[in-house]
Design a protein around this motif. Structure first.
Motif, PDB file in Angstrom:
ATOM      1  N   GLY A 228     -35.518   0.410  15.981  1.00 14.21           N
ATOM      2  CA  GLY A 228     -35.366   0.785  17.382  1.00 14.21           C
ATOM      3  C   GLY A 228     -34.947  -0.423  18.203  1.00 14.21           C
ATOM      4  O   GLY A 228     -34.162  -1.257  17.746  1.00 14.21           O
ATOM      5  N   ALA A 229     -35.495  -0.507  19.412  1.00 16.34           N
ATOM      6  CA  ALA A 229     -35.128  -1.606  20.308  1.00 16.34           C
ATOM      7  C   ALA A 229     -35.508  -2.938  19.684  1.00 16.34           C
ATOM      8  O   ALA A 229     -36.617  -3.119  19.204  1.00 16.34           O
ATOM      9  N   ASP A 230     -34.573  -3.849  19.677  1.00 14.71           N
ATOM     10  CA  ASP A 230     -34.806  -5.174  19.112  1.00 14.71           C
ATOM     11  C   ASP A 230     -33.878  -6.146  19.822  1.00 14.71           C
ATOM     12  O   ASP A 230     -32.666  -6.135  19.629  1.00 14.71           O
ATOM     13  N   LEU A 231     -34.441  -6.969  20.677  1.00 13.97           N
ATOM     14  CA  LEU A 231     -33.626  -7.902  21.457  1.00 13.97           C
ATOM     15  C   LEU A 231     -33.185  -9.100  20.642  1.00 13.97           C
ATOM     16  O   LEU A 231     -32.508  -9.984  21.152  1.00 13.97           O
ATOM     17  N   HIS A 232     -33.568  -9.153  19.359  1.00 16.85           N
ATOM     18  CA  HIS A 232     -33.229 -10.316  18.529  1.00 16.85           C
ATOM     19  C   HIS A 232     -32.327  -9.915  17.359  1.00 16.85           C
ATOM     20  O   HIS A 232     -32.443 -10.455  16.268  1.00 16.85           O
ATOM     21  N   VAL A 233     -31.437  -8.956  17.590  1.00 19.05           N
ATOM     22  CA  VAL A 233     -30.489  -8.562  16.549  1.00 19.05           C
ATOM     23  C   VAL A 233     -29.571  -9.745  16.261  1.00 19.05           C
ATOM     24  O   VAL A 233     -28.928 -10.274  17.171  1.00 19.05           O
ATOM     25  N   PRO A 234     -29.508 -10.207  14.996  1.00 12.11           N
ATOM     26  CA  PRO A 234     -28.624 -11.339  14.681  1.00 12.11           C
ATOM     27  C   PRO A 234     -27.164 -10.931  14.792  1.00 12.11           C
ATOM     28  O   PRO A 234     -26.789  -9.805  14.442  1.00 12.11           O
ATOM     29  N   ILE A 235     -26.336 -11.828  15.283  1.00 14.42           N
ATOM     30  CA  ILE A 235     -24.909 -11.551  15.450  1.00 14.42           C
ATOM     31  C   ILE A 235     -24.105 -12.702  14.862  1.00 14.42           C
ATOM     32  O   ILE A 235     -24.639 -13.778  14.584  1.00 14.42           O
ATOM     33  N   SER A 236     -22.815 -12.478  14.698  1.00 20.87           N
ATOM     34  CA  SER A 236     -21.926 -13.522  14.201  1.00 20.87           C
ATOM     35  C   SER A 236     -21.216 -14.178  15.379  1.00 20.87           C
ATOM     36  O   SER A 236     -20.421 -13.533  16.079  1.00 20.87           O
ATOM     37  N   ALA A 237     -21.497 -15.444  15.606  1.00 20.83           N
ATOM     38  CA  ALA A 237     -20.859 -16.172  16.701  1.00 20.83           C
ATOM     39  C   ALA A 237     -19.358 -16.274  16.477  1.00 20.83           C
ATOM     40  O   ALA A 237     -18.574 -16.267  17.432  1.00 20.83           O
ATOM     41  N   ALA A 260     -10.558 -13.752   6.596  1.00 23.77           N
ATOM     42  CA  ALA A 260      -9.728 -13.098   7.602  1.00 23.77           C
ATOM     43  C   ALA A 260     -10.185 -13.393   9.023  1.00 23.77           C
ATOM     44  O   ALA A 260      -9.374 -13.470   9.929  1.00 23.77           O
ATOM     45  N   ILE A 261     -11.486 -13.552   9.257  1.00 26.92           N
ATOM     46  CA  ILE A 261     -11.957 -13.786  10.623  1.00 26.92           C
ATOM     47  C   ILE A 261     -12.560 -15.172  10.779  1.00 26.92           C
ATOM     48  O   ILE A 261     -13.407 -15.411  11.626  1.00 26.92           O
ATOM     49  N   GLY A 262     -12.117 -16.082   9.967  1.00 24.96           N
ATOM     50  CA  GLY A 262     -12.453 -17.481  10.208  1.00 24.96           C
ATOM     51  C   GLY A 262     -13.667 -17.999   9.495  1.00 24.96           C
ATOM     52  O   GLY A 262     -14.288 -18.952   9.958  1.00 24.96           O
ATOM     53  N   GLY A 263     -14.059 -17.387   8.406  1.00 21.56           N
ATOM     54  CA  GLY A 263     -15.166 -17.930   7.630  1.00 21.56           C
ATOM     55  C   GLY A 263     -16.509 -17.745   8.294  1.00 21.56           C
ATOM     56  O   GLY A 263     -17.202 -18.696   8.629  1.00 21.56           O
ATOM     57  N   ALA A 264     -16.876 -16.465   8.589  1.00 25.72           N
ATOM     58  CA  ALA A 264     -18.125 -16.178   9.278  1.00 25.72           C
ATOM     59  C   ALA A 264     -19.305 -16.342   8.324  1.00 25.72           C
ATOM     60  O   ALA A 264     -19.774 -15.389   7.703  1.00 25.72           O
ATOM     61  N   GLU A 265     -19.790 -17.555   8.198  1.00 28.64           N
ATOM     62  CA  GLU A 265     -20.870 -17.860   7.265  1.00 28.64           C
ATOM     63  C   GLU A 265     -22.145 -17.113   7.629  1.00 28.64           C
ATOM     64  O   GLU A 265     -22.927 -16.724   6.754  1.00 28.64           O
ATOM     65  N   SER A 266     -22.370 -16.880   8.941  1.00 27.30           N
ATOM     66  CA  SER A 266     -23.583 -16.183   9.364  1.00 27.30           C
ATOM     67  C   SER A 266     -23.627 -14.764   8.806  1.00 27.30           C
ATOM     68  O   SER A 266     -24.696 -14.241   8.501  1.00 27.30           O
ATOM     69  N   LEU A 267     -22.461 -14.122   8.670  1.00 24.98           N
ATOM     70  CA  LEU A 267     -22.419 -12.782   8.089  1.00 24.98           C
ATOM     71  C   LEU A 267     -22.729 -12.826   6.598  1.00 24.98           C
ATOM     72  O   LEU A 267     -23.514 -12.038   6.081  1.00 24.98           O
ATOM     73  N   ARG A 268     -22.117 -13.745   5.909  1.00 20.25           N
ATOM     74  CA  ARG A 268     -22.291 -13.844   4.462  1.00 20.25           C
ATOM     75  C   ARG A 268     -23.738 -14.175   4.113  1.00 20.25           C
ATOM     76  O   ARG A 268     -24.302 -13.619   3.164  1.00 20.25           O
ATOM     77  N   SER A 269     -24.363 -15.052   4.886  1.00 16.45           N
ATOM     78  CA  SER A 269     -25.743 -15.452   4.580  1.00 16.45           C
ATOM     79  C   SER A 269     -26.719 -14.302   4.764  1.00 16.45           C
ATOM     80  O   SER A 269     -27.771 -14.263   4.133  1.00 16.45           O
ATOM     81  N   ARG A 270     -26.377 -13.318   5.626  1.00 16.35           N
ATOM     82  CA  ARG A 270     -27.267 -12.174   5.855  1.00 16.35           C
ATOM     83  C   ARG A 270     -26.851 -10.960   5.033  1.00 16.35           C
ATOM     84  O   ARG A 270     -27.437  -9.897   5.182  1.00 16.35           O
TER      85      ARG A 270
END
Length: 663
Positions: A228-237, A260-270
């Motif tokens: 549900g509501a979660d103000l701490h949803v992780p995002i990719s900068a 393709a989108i610049g090596g989003a390491e934050s996405l890969r790590s999650r």
């Protein structure tokens, strides 16, 4: 000329380009998509077609915002042009005002409250209006102009399955119904994310906002399908930065997205497998981003999801922007109400003064010791009184004492009191300010002038809340709040062993600085009018109405080294010595006239006086080779006054003082 076919009208109302879907039209058409004629289709059969409110037009629209003869569409050698006929409200093509403009397929012509879609014969398959190069499994990008939900001329019914199309339209309708009753950004963002996750197979989502003119995220509203509501949803900068910079939607359901989108390491790590991000645009300005992602390998985001989310963003952007503005105004209103409710005698509306009043409002309800910094004449005592008036001690005494005007022994007696016979002339017991103010507030102005022995005694008062009268031995306990003020640099005084460091720390629990008048020039006119009203009431021989334009410019241009106190004295002098119903430059002192800007034409007398001063100062400086100290001695004036003359007469460069160049 008007087409009344219900199917065509329904197609137009749905936003679908019905004439193109049914087959290539034999001639250009106008479709009314907004306004009183909405749903009507007009074939442009004539070489020139007029549009307006009058019934004599080829296309007559009962729209009071239209002129009688508003605009015309002409065909010239197979090219169609729209022209404005000097209408009151103008003619717009794709949002831009035009006088005459060539039309192309899909242009929107807005006149008054009506909008017409211009369509020409075209054999192009309507499905091709959707970018067919985009396919599932690729990193794709979509501009707002390519979103067919937001552009009916690109909307192709064959571009998506019927059931999904109906579901998406129902979702957009629900979102439209949410917008009007929304009371806050957070509530609307939460409802948007709930509905979005019903139609898009994402695990989590977030709506992010940026401050105007900045690229960093200021607010985040998150929603998780499971939590549900979660103000701490992780995002990719990385993804967010790209959307903010390019203003285009981006989606990826490909394992290769990190390249393709610049090596989003934050996405890969999650372990994120799919990501979708759409800008929230308002008039080509990026307000924020709607962000979705999923870690499920079976989940893919396709062009339909990207189209839908872009439409959601387009529909909700205005409401989100308005709600953010409303919340900002509500917060500002609360702040202003707090300021209005704050009792004080300070006059002005400048930002520095408002910030000072805000700090006073925060510190007043507490019992903390306050140290007020500021130049002489800036209103430090007024600030101290405001702190007292808005505290729980307001009904108790407020006693002020200037530490710079009394000798050490007299100041000690005034502060602490004395016993009978404590010194010659002490014929009776006397209570000091600290004792008399019990339960209230004591204000010590120019506390930096306290003698070392008194500093030690004041330190004990702050630490123990007790003292003895002069000549006494019985400790007296008091409950007082201490507010101190100084125009000195106490840090420098500490370094020179002129002020106790421990006392400074005790006094400086909360500090605020009164802004000098030169930093709040927008308040000069308000203060001048305030003092004018104050002193004009005392003048019975004439009525002073205000200031002449030149006098007002002179007051606002002067630097006021004596701050508010100097301004008050100048206005009192002008009221007393003036002769007319307006304060004019002749009523102001020479120091104010000297600072007249070059753009302000003074009368011949004052201009001549300034030029004479300039020549006298220049000759003295030439004789002393630019040494200001020697030049002041030669002229028989103080060097500080000569410095001010040099500054006001703009004679700064190349001068020397005691062998040092003045910059």
């Amino acid at each position: 000329m008007t087409t009344t076919d219900p199917i065509a009208a329904a197609g137009a109302l749905l936003g679908a380009s019905w004439p193109i879907i049914q087959g290539s039209p034999v001639m250009p058409k106008l479709i009314a998509i907004e306004g009183p004629a909405r749903g009507a289709v007009y074939a442009l059969e004539k070489a020139e077609v007029s549009i307006g409110r009058s019934s004599t037009n080829d296309i007559a629209v009962a729209d009071l915002s239209l002129s009688r003869h508003h605009s015309a569409i002409r065909c010239e050698e197979g090219v169609y042009w729209v022209s404005d006929l000097d209408s009151n409200n103008g003619t717009f093509v794709n949002g831009a005002p035009v006088t005459r403009r060539q039309l192309t397929h899909g242009d929107r012509i807005a006149i008054g409250d009506s909008v017409f879609l211009f369509l020409v014969g075209d054999d192009q398959d309507p499905a091709s209006m959707v970018d067919s190069r985009i396919s599932v499994g690729e990193t794709i990008q979509l501009s707002r102009e390519e979103a067919f939900y937001l552009h009916p001329e690109q909307f192709a019914l064959s571009g998506a399955p019927t059931t999904r199309l109906v579901r998406d339209l129902q979702l957009l309708l629900q979102i439209g119904n949410l917008i009007a009753p929304a009371k806050s950004v957070q509530a609307l963002a939460r409802q948007l994310l709930e509905l979005i996750l019903e139609a898009v197979p994402a695990e989590r989502g977030a709506i992010l906002f940026v401050e105007e003119g900045e690229n960093h995220i200021s607010t985040v509203y998150g929603w998780d399908r499971r939590a549900g509501a979660d103000l701490h949803v992780p995002i990719s900068a990385t993804v967010i930065d790209r959307v903010l910079k390019e203003g285009a939607a981006i989606s990826s359901s490909d394992a290769r997205y990190t390249q393709a989108i610049g090596g989003a390491e934050s996405l890969r790590s999650r372990g994120v497998k799919s990501v979708l991000a759409v800008p929230i645009l308002r008039q080509d300005r990026v307000l924020g981003v709607i962000y979705l992602d999923s870690s499920d390998p079976a989940v893919t985001f396709d062009i339909g999801h990207l189209q839908l989310l872009t439409a959601v963003s387009g529909i909700a952007s205005l409401a989100l922007e308005n709600l953010r503005h409303l919340e900002a105004l509500t917060e500002e209103n609360r702040r202003l109400e707090a300021e209005v409710g704050l009792e004080h005698s300070m006059v002005g509306e400048s930002a520095p003064l408002r910030e000072t009043i805000r700090l006073i409002g925060r510190v007043a309800p507490t019992d903390s010791t306050v140290l007020i910094f500021g130049e002489s004449g800036t209103g430090k005592e007024l600030a101290a009184r405001a702190i007292h008036q808005n505290s729980a001690r307001a009904k108790k005494p407020f006693l002020a004492l200037n530490c710079a005007v009394l000798s050490e022994s007299l100041l000690e007696s005034e502060l602490f009191g004395h016993e009978r016979g404590a010194f010659t002339g002490a014929i009776a017991q006397k209570k000091g300010k600290l004792e008399l103010a019990d339960g209230g507030t004591v204000f010590l102005d120019e506390v930096g002038e306290l003698a070392p022995s008194l500093q030690a005694k004041m330190l004990r008062v702050l630490q123990e809340r007790e003292f003895e009268r002069v000549g006494g031995s019985r400790p007296i306990r008091v409950d007082v709040r201490l507010i101190a003020a100084t125009n000195r640099d106490l840090s420098a005084a500490i370094r020179n062993n002129l002020f106790r460091q421990d006392l400074f720390y005790r006094l400086n629990v909360v500090s605020l600085t009164m802004p000098p008048l030169r930093d709040r020039r927008e308040d000069i006119a308000l203060l001048a009018n305030h003092f004018l009203q104050k002193f004009s009431r005392k003048v019975t021989t004439r009525r002073v109405r205000g200031f002449s334009a030149k006098a007002r410019v002179l007051l606002e241009n002067y630097d006021w080294p004596g701050n508010i106190r100097e301004l008050e004295n100048v206005i009192e002098r002008a009221v007393v010595l003036g002769t007319g119903d307006l304060i004019v430059p002749e009523d102001l002192p020479e120091t104010v006239l000297e600072a007249a800007p070059a753009t302000l034409p003074l009368d011949e007398y004052h201009a001549g006086v300034n030029e004479a001063r300039r020549q006298i100062v220049l000759r003295a400086l030439e004789k002393t080779k630019g040494n200001i100290t020697q030049a002041a001695r030669l002229l028989g004036i103080q060097s500080t006054y000569l410095h001010r003359l040099i500054r006001n007469l703009d004679l700064k460069p190349g001068l020397k003082n005691s062998g040092k160049e003045i910059q």
